[in-house]
Design a protein around this motif. Structure first.
Motif, PDB file in Angstrom:
ATOM      1  N   UNK A 147      20.201  15.349  52.878  1.00 27.08           N
ATOM      2  CA  UNK A 147      19.679  14.850  54.148  1.00 27.08           C
ATOM      3  C   UNK A 147      18.301  14.225  53.917  1.00 27.08           C
ATOM      4  N   UNK A 148      17.790  13.524  54.948  1.00 26.19           N
ATOM      5  CA  UNK A 148      16.467  12.925  54.828  1.00 26.19           C
ATOM      6  C   UNK A 148      15.383  13.958  54.578  1.00 26.19           C
ATOM      7  N   UNK A 149      15.467  15.097  55.279  1.00 25.67           N
ATOM      8  CA  UNK A 149      14.483  16.154  55.073  1.00 25.67           C
ATOM      9  C   UNK A 149      14.553  16.746  53.682  1.00 25.67           C
ATOM     10  N   UNK A 150      15.765  16.927  53.162  1.00 23.43           N
ATOM     11  CA  UNK A 150      15.925  17.450  51.803  1.00 23.43           C
ATOM     12  C   UNK A 150      15.381  16.467  50.767  1.00 23.43           C
ATOM     13  N   UNK A 151      15.617  15.185  50.978  1.00 20.18           N
ATOM     14  CA  UNK A 151      15.094  14.186  50.054  1.00 20.18           C
ATOM     15  C   UNK A 151      13.565  14.216  50.029  1.00 20.18           C
ATOM     16  N   UNK A 152      12.950  14.380  51.193  1.00 17.55           N
ATOM     17  CA  UNK A 152      11.487  14.435  51.213  1.00 17.55           C
ATOM     18  C   UNK A 152      10.983  15.693  50.532  1.00 17.55           C
ATOM     19  N   UNK A 176      11.018  11.045  59.780  1.00 17.98           N
ATOM     20  CA  UNK A 176      12.008  12.081  60.054  1.00 17.98           C
ATOM     21  C   UNK A 176      12.161  12.321  61.545  1.00 17.98           C
ATOM     22  N   UNK A 177      13.317  12.828  61.934  1.00 20.01           N
ATOM     23  CA  UNK A 177      13.513  13.189  63.332  1.00 20.01           C
ATOM     24  C   UNK A 177      12.634  14.389  63.693  1.00 20.01           C
ATOM     25  N   UNK A 178      12.442  14.609  64.980  1.00 15.16           N
ATOM     26  CA  UNK A 178      11.485  15.608  65.457  1.00 15.16           C
ATOM     27  C   UNK A 178      11.804  17.009  64.961  1.00 15.16           C
ATOM     28  N   UNK A 179      13.084  17.383  64.948  1.00 13.96           N
ATOM     29  CA  UNK A 179      13.456  18.736  64.533  1.00 13.96           C
ATOM     30  C   UNK A 179      13.179  18.935  63.047  1.00 13.96           C
ATOM     31  N   UNK A 180      13.570  17.953  62.224  1.00 18.90           N
ATOM     32  CA  UNK A 180      13.330  18.056  60.782  1.00 18.90           C
ATOM     33  C   UNK A 180      11.844  18.039  60.487  1.00 18.90           C
ATOM     34  N   UNK A 181      11.124  17.195  61.198  1.00 18.71           N
ATOM     35  CA  UNK A 181       9.679  17.105  60.998  1.00 18.71           C
ATOM     36  C   UNK A 181       9.013  18.445  61.278  1.00 18.71           C
ATOM     37  N   UNK A 182       9.394  19.073  62.369  1.00 18.03           N
ATOM     38  CA  UNK A 182       8.786  20.363  62.722  1.00 18.03           C
ATOM     39  C   UNK A 182       9.136  21.424  61.681  1.00 18.03           C
ATOM     40  N   UNK A 183      10.360  21.382  61.175  1.00 16.45           N
ATOM     41  CA  UNK A 183      10.757  22.344  60.147  1.00 16.45           C
ATOM     42  C   UNK A 183       9.937  22.150  58.873  1.00 16.45           C
ATOM     43  N   UNK A 184       9.726  20.896  58.462  1.00 14.88           N
ATOM     44  CA  UNK A 184       8.973  20.637  57.238  1.00 14.88           C
ATOM     45  C   UNK A 184       7.483  20.937  57.419  1.00 14.88           C
TER      46      UNK A 184
END
Length: 263
Positions: A147-152, A176-184
């Motif tokens: 996913x995009x978050x995993x790649x980052x 990143x989308x808001x949910x992924x951004x908050x998780x990272x």
């Protein structure tokens, strides 16, 4: 060394010295000066966020601090690595910039290939930061399967693999989308407890800056006749855990927004 001064005492004193200093920095392109008179000091393990209006020169300053862009005036003291198997600083970009023909572990190894490490040592060193970002089980995956978050997170692992004194991050969560951004964001808060690197982080998101940083540096003050510079330093003393829910969190965000709006 005096008879009362031990090696541990010396190491402890060295650890308190700034890992990066900038004095009187002027930056620009062609006939245009973008930033001038910038002073900045980064302490060991400190997290500094750089904010300001769009186009004010945040990413330009980050490039100069990391050594990618020579200043027109002033001086940047880039930290030294801690040995031939490490680097002074490393960069996490807005996009992961992974090579699609290299598996995850091989992408993380990329920054290690110029260091004095054997192939086996590189493979081992690549797994350490992958474990830190929770991707040790993805070491043999191809980037396109993530996913995009995993790649980052792979990009962050690659930057950490060289054991930098300073980790430079240029709006790493902006795409990143808001949910992924908050998780990272939360993962970065947790990661800080497990790495020795100081962090210099550029963002256009004021809430993100207050959430993550020990100090927020505000750029601004530019006019048609004057380049931008540092207009405010905000020390964030809120507790790291649960900071977003702290009753003073919104006030800190509004204070920084006001500093940007005034300039």
């Amino acid at each position: 060394m005096s008879q009362h001064e031990t090696a541990t005492d010396i190491d402890a004193s060295l650890d308190t010295r700034p890992v990066l200093t900038a004095r009187g920095i002027r930056l620009g392109f062609g006939d245009t000066t973008v930033l001038d008179g910038v002073d900045l000091t980064v302490q060991p393990r400190e997290f500094i966020a750089i904010v300001g209006a769009s186009g004010v020169g945040k990413s330009t300053l980050l490039r100069a601090l990391s050594g990618l862009l020579p200043p027109r005036a002033g001086d940047v003291s880039i930290p030294h690595g801690q040995g031939p198997d490490s680097r002074a600083g490393s960069m996490v970009f807005q996009a992961p910039r992974l090579f699609p023909w290299r598996r995850v572990r091989a992408n993380v190894e990329l920054g290690l290939e110029g260091l004095a490490l054997s192939r086996g040592e590189r493979r081992r060193r690549a797994l350490e930061p992958l474990t830190l970002v929770g991707l040790e089980d993805y070491a043999e995956r191809w980037p396109h399967t993530l996913s995009g978050g995993q790649q980052q997170r792979v990009g962050i692992a690659r930057a950490l693999a060289v054991r930098p004194r300073v980790l430079f991050m240029d709006e790493p969560f902006s795409a990143l989308d808001a949910i992924t951004r908050r998780r990272l964001q939360q993962e970065l808060i947790d990661l800080r407890q497990r790495t020795e690197a100081a962090i210099v982080f550029v963002t256009h998101d004021i809430e993100e800056a207050v959430l993550l940083a020990d100090q927020v540096v505000v750029l601004g003050g530019q006019t048609t006749d004057r380049p931008a510079g540092v207009v405010a330093h905000h020390r964030v003393t809120l507790p790291a855990l649960g900071r977003r829910d702290h009753p003073d969190f919104a006030d800190r965000v509004q204070a920084i927004e006001a500093a940007i709006g005034q300039h």
